[in-house]
Scaffold this motif. Structure first.
Motif, mmCIF file in Angstrom:
data_model
loop_
_atom_site.group_PDB
_atom_site.id
_atom_site.type_symbol
_atom_site.label_atom_id
_atom_site.label_comp_id
_atom_site.label_asym_id
_atom_site.label_seq_id
_atom_site.Cartn_x
_atom_site.Cartn_y
_atom_site.Cartn_z
ATOM 1 N N GLN A 130 20.982 -26.787 -24.746
ATOM 2 C CA GLN A 130 19.976 -27.475 -23.927
ATOM 3 C C GLN A 130 18.728 -27.786 -24.745
ATOM 4 O O GLN A 130 18.170 -28.888 -24.659
ATOM 5 N N ASP A 136 15.981 -33.385 -20.445
ATOM 6 C CA ASP A 136 16.208 -34.602 -19.657
ATOM 7 C C ASP A 136 17.654 -35.070 -19.799
ATOM 8 O O ASP A 136 18.319 -35.365 -18.802
ATOM 9 N N GLU A 137 18.144 -35.123 -21.035
ATOM 10 C CA GLU A 137 19.529 -35.545 -21.273
ATOM 11 C C GLU A 137 20.511 -34.537 -20.672
ATOM 12 O O GLU A 137 21.515 -34.909 -20.070
ATOM 13 N N TRP A 138 20.235 -33.249 -20.857
ATOM 14 C CA TRP A 138 21.097 -32.196 -20.313
ATOM 15 C C TRP A 138 21.192 -32.319 -18.794
ATOM 16 O O TRP A 138 22.289 -32.276 -18.231
ATOM 17 N N ASP A 139 20.059 -32.500 -18.119
ATOM 18 C CA ASP A 139 20.048 -32.632 -16.663
ATOM 19 C C ASP A 139 20.822 -33.866 -16.206
ATOM 20 O O ASP A 139 21.572 -33.808 -15.231
ATOM 21 N N ARG A 140 20.655 -34.981 -16.909
ATOM 22 C CA ARG A 140 21.415 -36.197 -16.562
ATOM 23 C C ARG A 140 22.915 -35.935 -16.665
ATOM 24 O O ARG A 140 23.696 -36.371 -15.813
ATOM 25 N N TRP A 141 23.307 -35.211 -17.708
ATOM 26 C CA TRP A 141 24.722 -34.932 -17.929
ATOM 27 C C TRP A 141 25.321 -34.108 -16.799
ATOM 28 O O TRP A 141 26.306 -34.507 -16.187
ATOM 29 N N TRP A 142 24.766 -32.936 -16.498
ATOM 30 C CA TRP A 142 25.395 -32.077 -15.497
ATOM 31 C C TRP A 142 25.215 -32.603 -14.080
ATOM 32 O O TRP A 142 26.079 -32.425 -13.230
ATOM 33 N N GLN A 143 24.108 -33.295 -13.819
ATOM 34 C CA GLN A 143 23.896 -33.823 -12.470
ATOM 35 C C GLN A 143 24.798 -35.018 -12.169
ATOM 36 O O GLN A 143 25.054 -35.318 -11.005
ATOM 37 N N ALA A 144 25.304 -35.671 -13.205
ATOM 38 C CA ALA A 144 26.211 -36.807 -13.009
ATOM 39 C C ALA A 144 27.653 -36.368 -12.723
ATOM 40 O O ALA A 144 28.472 -37.172 -12.296
ATOM 41 N N ASP A 145 27.945 -35.095 -12.926
ATOM 42 C CA ASP A 145 29.304 -34.582 -12.733
ATOM 43 C C ASP A 145 29.361 -33.788 -11.421
ATOM 44 O O ASP A 145 28.741 -32.735 -11.309
ATOM 45 N N ARG A 149 27.750 -30.094 -10.715
ATOM 46 C CA ARG A 149 26.686 -29.970 -9.707
ATOM 47 C C ARG A 149 27.044 -28.898 -8.688
ATOM 48 O O ARG A 149 26.221 -28.067 -8.330
#
Length: 162
Positions: A130, A136-145, A149
């Motif tokens: 992380q 920011d990139e990490w949050d985008r990654w896991w929140q998109a899955d 989530r």
């Protein structure tokens, strides 16, 4: 075992008996009772790898990271945890709920110590990832899955639908 006092006392014993390495995951409010034992372990040249939930000020001894998602974890598990593994031989795994009695397991079972240490390895590696990737990139990654989530955000009181 049950009760916060017993958990803290046993965690101090485990840290105090470590000869080579300690892996620890602890919330800030449970760290003070371990400070002296951690300093003594450091003085004995015991390697310390820790994950701290809460404040950004890590102990002066060992290699520590601050967990970035304390509130998410607190909500998911309904409180906090304390996990200590010494020399891959002994472990204490505690749950300190927001409401109710704290409870823990202290074991010298090599399989349970291995599982606890691998959990701590995993947590440390993910936190370092992380930091390297950026939050920011990490949050985008896991929140998109959707599966991630669900795994990350589902609290113990929620039922997961199939």
């Amino acid at each position: 075992m049950s009760g916060l006092d017993a958990i803290r006392e046993n965690s101090r014993y485990i840290v105090g008996d470590a000869a080579k390495e300690i892996y620890i995951s602890v919330w800030a409010e449970d760290l003070d009772h371990l400070a002296e034992a951690l300093h003594s372990a450091h003085d004995r040249h015991v390697r310390i790898f820790g994950m701290l939930y809460g404040i950004d000020e890590v102990p002066a001894v060992g290699s520590w990271l601050v967990h970035s998602y304390q509130q998410i974890v607190t909500d998911r598990i309904g409180g906090r945890m304390l996990t200590v593994v010494a020399d891959r031989e002994e472990a204490l795994i505690a749950h300190i709920p927001g409401r109710g009695q704290a409870s823990a397991v202290r074991t010298r079972n090599p399989v349970l110590a291995l599982i606890a240490q691998e959990y701590l390895h995993h947590d440390i590696v993910l936190q370092r990832a992380q930091l390297a990737i950026g939050f920011d990139e990490w949050d985008r990654w896991w929140q998109a899955d959707p599966d991630l989530r669900s795994i990350i955000l589902t609290s113990q009181s929620e039922e997961v639908s199939p």
